[in-house]
Write an enzyme that holds these catalytic residues in place. Structure first.
Site, PDB file in Angstrom:
ATOM      1  N   GLU A 147      47.742  23.668  22.835  1.00 56.44           N
ATOM      2  CA  GLU A 147      46.343  23.986  23.181  1.00 56.44           C
ATOM      3  C   GLU A 147      45.913  23.345  24.495  1.00 56.44           C
ATOM      4  O   GLU A 147      45.018  22.487  24.534  1.00 56.44           O
ATOM      5  CB  GLU A 147      45.395  23.591  22.046  1.00 56.44           C
ATOM      6  CG  GLU A 147      45.609  24.404  20.789  1.00 56.44           C
ATOM      7  CD  GLU A 147      44.584  24.101  19.709  1.00 56.44           C
ATOM      8  OE1 GLU A 147      43.681  23.271  19.921  1.00 56.44           O
ATOM      9  OE2 GLU A 147      44.689  24.725  18.630  1.00 56.44           O
ATOM     10  N   GLU A 186      49.369  27.951  14.591  1.00 51.72           N
ATOM     11  CA  GLU A 186      48.301  27.350  13.777  1.00 51.72           C
ATOM     12  C   GLU A 186      47.338  28.436  13.341  1.00 51.72           C
ATOM     13  O   GLU A 186      46.973  29.312  14.134  1.00 51.72           O
ATOM     14  CB  GLU A 186      47.460  26.325  14.566  1.00 51.72           C
ATOM     15  CG  GLU A 186      48.091  24.993  14.782  1.00 51.72           C
ATOM     16  CD  GLU A 186      47.143  23.998  15.467  1.00 51.72           C
ATOM     17  OE1 GLU A 186      45.909  24.144  15.352  1.00 51.72           O
ATOM     18  OE2 GLU A 186      47.673  23.106  16.136  1.00 51.72           O
TER      19      GLU A 186
HETATM   20  O1  IFM Z   1      43.340  19.803  14.071  1.00 53.42           O
HETATM   21  C1  IFM Z   1      43.339  20.713  15.110  1.00 53.42           C
HETATM   22  C2  IFM Z   1      44.667  20.709  15.834  1.00 53.42           C
HETATM   23  O2  IFM Z   1      45.024  19.452  16.294  1.00 53.42           O
HETATM   24  C3  IFM Z   1      44.614  21.635  17.036  1.00 53.42           C
HETATM   25  N1  IFM Z   1      44.130  22.939  16.632  1.00 53.42           N
HETATM   26  C4  IFM Z   1      42.946  23.031  15.845  1.00 53.42           C
HETATM   27  C5  IFM Z   1      43.063  22.119  14.633  1.00 53.42           C
HETATM   28  C6  IFM Z   1      41.774  22.218  13.780  1.00 53.42           C
HETATM   29  O3  IFM Z   1      40.666  21.831  14.534  1.00 53.42           O
END
Ligand code: IFM
Length: 462
Positions: free
Chosen positions: A178, A360
């Site tokens: 990210e 994710e």
């Molecule tokens: O916990 C985070 C993760 O570290 C990065 N993506 C979003 C998740 C939820 O906020």
């Protein structure tokens, strides 16, 4: 596309059949779960520092202990094996490998990841390693962190150590997690370390992080035979929170920052137009070729559409806007709209033409009074969210999106950055007082889904 029998599918996914080689995984990150921040030679990271600043993290929580995964990784791998999880995405903590960010590697830190990787392989779980999930060594931040152009070289040296040590066993690598989130939050909004809000610092950071990605990709390619290299982007459709022309214009710039300026530079070799104009003073001859390396896969972290509005008081004139009233929300207030996931998968397929792994996707809850264990363990809201997402992903796949795997966020409840331990994203409940792990209804649901998608014994796997 060979498909599996969906006969044993859990509720909500009964009609779905994914290809037999579709990968089902779970994700975590080092600072959010490892704990042991002061053990075996690990150095401090910017998050250790930030957590100690008054009022920055809810309840003053820190990652000092987190889920104690540093000591309990064996139990956590067993848990994944029991759930039938095929791949585990974790991050290496740069300050555990290199306590001061550069120089001599910390053998005890490398040993920990050796143990984790070996335990995963013994359990038949593919290790997917991410080099950077936000825990920059504090010693490097003291030198300007990502605003310093040397940061690309520091990162490439760290990548070389990791590739040489683990590349015999780890074949799936991601450079960063990210990009847009830690750069925007840390260098523009000032809501995360290093708490800067400055246009020049932010633009330099974007460019140097892109250079670091390119250099690390080249290093991984050189040192890991058979490497499958990707980068992980948070991509969420950006929508204006009203029809006002200023909100529409602010959203276009927000979209460039959030969704485009990293993958466009890395995969297409160009910055999007507005950022391209302002970043020009920091781009030197040859930089774009350094950044734009051949990639094997696109990592997508997707949660929800985002709504933006104009705000002249903010650094770039945009900020998060109000959500439409009619959209349902997760337990942490994020909108639920699976069509945004389907749209994102299709758009990414046509824009970047790479195989996509959803690295994710998940649902945050806040059980009050915290923790209301009974409500948290029977997490039907999370089950419904995951089922809706996976159905949307299946529609996208059916319509030609190149999606090849899905990692749920997250295996465990964990340290949710500025929200501390109050927000829970795990399919497995963690009792932070005892470190007991208890699979939630969503974990059982996910395990049943994975089982239903496995090839029947008489059908060969692709
Ligand atoms: O916990 C985070 C993760 O570290 C990065 N993506 C979003 C998740 C939820 O906020």
């Amino acid at each position: 596309m060979p498909e599996t029998s969906p006969d044993d599918a859990p509720p909500g996914t009964a009609a779905l059949a994914f290809p037999t080689d579709f990968l089902w995984g779970a994700s975590t990150s080092a600072y959010q779960i490892e704990g042991a921040t002061n053990e075996d030679g690990r150095g401090p990271s910017v998050w250790d520092t930030f957590c100690r600043m008054t009022g920055r993290v809810n309840h003053g929580h820190t990652g000092d202990i987190a889920c104690d995964h540093y000591h309990r990784y064996g139990d956590d791998v067993r848990l994944m094996k029991d759930l039938g999880i095929g791949a585990y995405r974790f991050s290496l903590a740069w300050p555990r490998v290199l306590p001061r960010g550069r120089g001599v590697a910390n053998q005890a830190g490398l040993d920990f990841y050796d143990r984790l990787i070996d335990t995963l392989l013994e359990a038949g779980i593919e290790p997917w390693a991410t080099l950077f999930h936000w825990d920059l060594p504090q010693a490097l931040d003291d030198l300007g962190g990502w605003t310093n152009r040397d940061s690309a070289g520091w990162f490439a040296d760290y990548a070389t150590i990791a590739a040489r040590r683990f590349g015999d066993r780890v074949k799936h690598w991601a450079t960063f997690n990210e990009f847009s989130v830690f750069t925007l939050f840390g260098y523009a909004f000032g809501w995360a370390p290093p708490s800067i809000s400055d246009k020049a610092a932010h633009l330099k950071t974007i460019h140097h992080v892109n250079l670091a990605h390119g250099d690390a990709t080249a290093v991984l390619r050189a040192h890991v035979p058979g490497a499958a290299i990707g980068a992980i982007h948070s991509v969420q459709p950006c929508r204006p929170s009203s029809d006002a022309p200023e909100d529409i214009a602010a959203t276009a710039l927000f979209n460039e920052h959030w969704n485009l300026c990293f993958p466009d530079a890395q995969i297409l070799g160009t910055y999007p137009p507005q950022i391209g104009a302002s970043i020009e003073p920091y781009v030197r001859a040859g930089d774009m070729a350094r950044i734009c390396q051949p990639m094997d896969w696109f990592g997508l972290n997707h949660y929800a559409p985002m709504y933006a509005k104009a705000d002249p008081g903010m650094l770039w004139g945009f900020v998060f806007g109000a959500l439409p009233e009619n959209l349902p929300r997760t337990g942490v207030g994020w909108p639920i709209d699976p069509s945004a996931f389907e749209q994102t998968l299709k758009e990414l397929t046509s824009r970047y033409r790479l195989p996509i792994y959803v690295t994710e996707n998940g649902y945050g809850s806040q059980t009050q009074p915290a923790p209301n264990e009974r409500a948290e363990l029977d997490d039907q809201g999370r089950v419904a969210y995951l089922a809706g997402s996976i159905e949307a992903m299946h529609r996208a796949l059916r319509d030609g999106a190149k999606v090849r795997g899905y990692f749920v966020w997250s295996l465990l409840d964990n340290f949710e950055w500025g929200a501390g331990y109050g927000d829970r994203f795990g399919i497995v409940f963690v009792d932070y007082a005892t470190q007991e792990r208890i699979p939630k209804a969503s974990a059982r649901w996910y395990a049943a889904l994975i089982k239903s998608q496995k090839a029947p014994p008489n059908r060969p796997k692709r």
